[in-house]
Design a protein around this motif. Structure first.
Motif, mmCIF file in Angstrom:
data_model
loop_
_atom_site.group_PDB
_atom_site.id
_atom_site.type_symbol
_atom_site.label_atom_id
_atom_site.label_comp_id
_atom_site.label_asym_id
_atom_site.label_seq_id
_atom_site.Cartn_x
_atom_site.Cartn_y
_atom_site.Cartn_z
ATOM 1 N N VAL A 133 0.967 -1.227 -0.179
ATOM 2 C CA VAL A 133 0.128 0.142 -0.075
ATOM 3 C C VAL A 133 0.976 1.235 0.004
ATOM 4 O O VAL A 133 1.960 1.501 0.790
ATOM 5 C CB VAL A 133 -0.903 0.008 1.321
ATOM 6 C CG1 VAL A 133 -1.735 1.141 1.124
ATOM 7 C CG2 VAL A 133 -1.739 -1.208 1.391
ATOM 8 N N PRO A 134 0.712 2.155 -0.999
ATOM 9 C CA PRO A 134 1.706 3.226 -1.172
ATOM 10 C C PRO A 134 1.574 4.172 0.530
ATOM 11 O O PRO A 134 0.647 4.331 1.251
ATOM 12 C CB PRO A 134 0.862 4.153 -2.207
ATOM 13 C CG PRO A 134 0.107 3.253 -2.924
ATOM 14 C CD PRO A 134 -0.247 2.051 -1.927
ATOM 15 N N ASP A 135 2.551 4.720 0.839
ATOM 16 C CA ASP A 135 2.782 5.325 1.774
ATOM 17 C C ASP A 135 1.729 6.416 1.990
ATOM 18 O O ASP A 135 1.517 7.152 1.116
ATOM 19 C CB ASP A 135 4.029 6.098 1.968
ATOM 20 C CG ASP A 135 5.394 5.167 1.988
ATOM 21 O OD1 ASP A 135 4.936 4.039 2.565
ATOM 22 O OD2 ASP A 135 6.231 5.480 1.985
ATOM 23 N N GLY A 136 1.173 6.482 3.338
ATOM 24 C CA GLY A 136 0.051 7.605 3.617
ATOM 25 C C GLY A 136 -1.427 7.145 3.099
ATOM 26 O O GLY A 136 -2.625 7.841 3.186
ATOM 27 N N GLU A 137 -1.686 6.021 2.405
ATOM 28 C CA GLU A 137 -2.857 5.668 1.820
ATOM 29 C C GLU A 137 -3.184 4.350 2.693
ATOM 30 O O GLU A 137 -2.459 3.878 3.309
ATOM 31 C CB GLU A 137 -2.636 5.326 0.296
ATOM 32 C CG GLU A 137 -2.221 6.263 -0.312
ATOM 33 C CD GLU A 137 -2.798 7.531 -0.410
ATOM 34 O OE1 GLU A 137 -4.028 7.924 0.210
ATOM 35 O OE2 GLU A 137 -2.119 8.694 -0.827
ATOM 36 N N TYR A 138 -4.442 4.051 2.594
ATOM 37 C CA TYR A 138 -5.139 2.882 3.452
ATOM 38 C C TYR A 138 -5.945 1.650 2.715
ATOM 39 O O TYR A 138 -6.231 0.934 3.441
ATOM 40 C CB TYR A 138 -6.085 3.606 4.414
ATOM 41 C CG TYR A 138 -7.511 4.375 3.624
ATOM 42 C CD1 TYR A 138 -8.621 3.576 3.313
ATOM 43 C CD2 TYR A 138 -7.292 5.681 3.502
ATOM 44 C CE1 TYR A 138 -9.682 4.371 2.951
ATOM 45 C CE2 TYR A 138 -8.300 6.242 2.808
ATOM 46 C CZ TYR A 138 -9.449 5.514 2.413
ATOM 47 O OH TYR A 138 -10.532 6.187 1.858
ATOM 48 N N THR A 189 -7.451 7.225 -2.036
ATOM 49 C CA THR A 189 -6.722 8.238 -1.381
ATOM 50 C C THR A 189 -7.650 9.128 -0.628
ATOM 51 O O THR A 189 -8.752 9.222 -0.799
ATOM 52 C CB THR A 189 -5.612 8.825 -2.541
ATOM 53 O OG1 THR A 189 -6.720 9.672 -3.188
ATOM 54 C CG2 THR A 189 -5.026 8.099 -3.524
ATOM 55 N N ARG A 190 -6.985 10.123 -0.143
ATOM 56 C CA ARG A 190 -8.077 11.039 0.772
ATOM 57 C C ARG A 190 -8.660 12.046 -0.349
ATOM 58 O O ARG A 190 -9.506 12.801 -0.093
ATOM 59 C CB ARG A 190 -6.916 11.968 1.690
ATOM 60 C CG ARG A 190 -5.811 12.922 0.774
ATOM 61 C CD ARG A 190 -5.137 13.271 1.791
ATOM 62 N NE ARG A 190 -3.987 12.327 2.412
ATOM 63 C CZ ARG A 190 -2.973 12.412 3.155
ATOM 64 N NH1 ARG A 190 -3.042 13.798 3.763
ATOM 65 N NH2 ARG A 190 -2.301 11.532 3.736
ATOM 66 N N TYR A 191 -8.107 12.075 -1.620
ATOM 67 C CA TYR A 191 -8.819 12.802 -2.660
ATOM 68 C C TYR A 191 -9.543 12.053 -3.561
ATOM 69 O O TYR A 191 -10.196 12.600 -4.444
ATOM 70 C CB TYR A 191 -7.758 13.619 -3.442
ATOM 71 C CG TYR A 191 -6.682 14.193 -2.742
ATOM 72 C CD1 TYR A 191 -7.005 15.398 -1.868
ATOM 73 C CD2 TYR A 191 -5.251 13.748 -2.579
ATOM 74 C CE1 TYR A 191 -6.178 16.184 -1.011
ATOM 75 C CE2 TYR A 191 -4.561 14.451 -1.586
ATOM 76 C CZ TYR A 191 -4.835 15.804 -0.924
ATOM 77 O OH TYR A 191 -3.959 16.441 -0.282
ATOM 78 N N GLY A 192 -9.819 10.770 -3.174
ATOM 79 C CA GLY A 192 -10.637 9.805 -4.246
ATOM 80 C C GLY A 192 -9.857 8.808 -4.860
ATOM 81 O O GLY A 192 -8.554 8.511 -4.436
ATOM 82 N N MET A 193 -10.350 7.984 -5.671
ATOM 83 C CA MET A 193 -9.639 6.805 -6.253
ATOM 84 C C MET A 193 -8.546 7.381 -7.385
ATOM 85 O O MET A 193 -8.919 8.146 -8.168
ATOM 86 C CB MET A 193 -10.627 6.002 -6.852
ATOM 87 C CG MET A 193 -11.659 5.232 -6.038
ATOM 88 S SD MET A 193 -12.802 4.226 -6.807
ATOM 89 C CE MET A 193 -13.682 5.306 -7.839
#
Length: 267
Positions: A60-65, A85-89
């Protein structure tokens, strides 16, 4: 209903052998799907042993869930999907242990071929979806503001999906030279893409423009030159396609109720 074998309309011939619809008992569903994926079913049965698998954590990329893989290349070298991501897919391509984002941020990747060419959608605005191909850079498959999706690509570069034209959806095949073939059985019917394999064979579905009832959906197999209707189940349950191998065997699911479904095999 588990374990019931239903051959509808006598038999359906997609290839020289007889084709039938099979409701797969839940206990045997994974065995049937593994057998379908085997390129040599005879040697498979002789070995009488399960295939050897290795579980690989794609990371999983750093900072993503959250990461959702959507497709893998036939040679297993590439995996595509999207990261929440926090901004969308956002679409990604995985290769050699590394997840790489592809532009733009609001996007999803659905399929990839052995050359690493991927297809999917971008979402430039609310309620907007445009089919794209990633091959080095990104290219939209259709001009204008029509809604479209790209769901599959084979090793020859043929792309499959659904394109909304004049308020009606149409399943399509886009050749590498850019020419497009639409699949429909009558002007008054909508159509959408289901599944395809590496032999330019595909399954598409139709339903009346005036209907939203899933029971009105019909499924068709196309072998590259002509189409043929897939037999329904005797039970009348509506089916949805999940995948097709290069021998023309198709797996899907029959919807029993909104929360329950059964695996189905067309062969």
């Amino acid at each position: 209903m588990a374990g019931v074998l239903a051959v509808v309309g006598g038999a359906m011939t997609l290839f020289p052998q007889q084709k039938a619809v099979t409701m797969i008992p839940a206990a045997n569903a994974m065995t049937a799907m593994a057998s379908m994926a085997s390129p040599d079913r005879t040697s498979w049965s002789r070995r009488n042993s399960a295939p050897r698998y290795e579980a690989i954590d794609l990371g999983v990329p750093d900072g993503e869930y959250s990461v959702e893989p959507r497709g893998a290349s036939p040679n297993g070298r590439y995996v595509v999907g999207h990261v929440s991501t926090r901004y969308g897919m956002r679409a990604f391509i995985w290769k050699d242990g590394v997840i790489r984002y592809v532009a733009p941020p609001l996007s999803t990747a659905e399929a990839v071929n052995d050359s690493g060419v991927a297809v999917g959608q971008i979402y430039p605005g609310e309620h907007e979806s445009h089919a794209v191909v990633w091959n080095g850079g990104m290219k939209r498959l259709f001009n204008g503001t029509d809604t479209s999706w790209a769901r599959g690509i084979d090793n020859k570069g043929n792309i499959y999906g659904t394109h909304v034209v004049n308020s009606g959806s149409r399943a399509y095949l886009r050749n590498p030279n850019g020419s497009i073939t639409y699949f429909e059985t009558a002007p008054e019917l909508k159509s959408f893409f289901g599944v395809a394999n590496q032999r330019q064979q595909l399954v598409f579905s139709t339903w009346p423009r005036s209907s939203i009832d899933a029971k009105d959906i019909e499924h068709f197999y196309w072998n590259g030159t002509k189409r043929q209707e897939l037999p329904p189940l005797k039970s009348g349950l509506q089916c949805f396609m999940g995948g097709m191998n290069d021998k023309g065997m198709i797996v899907g699911r029959a919807l029993i109720d909104p929360y329950t479904s059964m695996p189905v095999l067309w062969k």
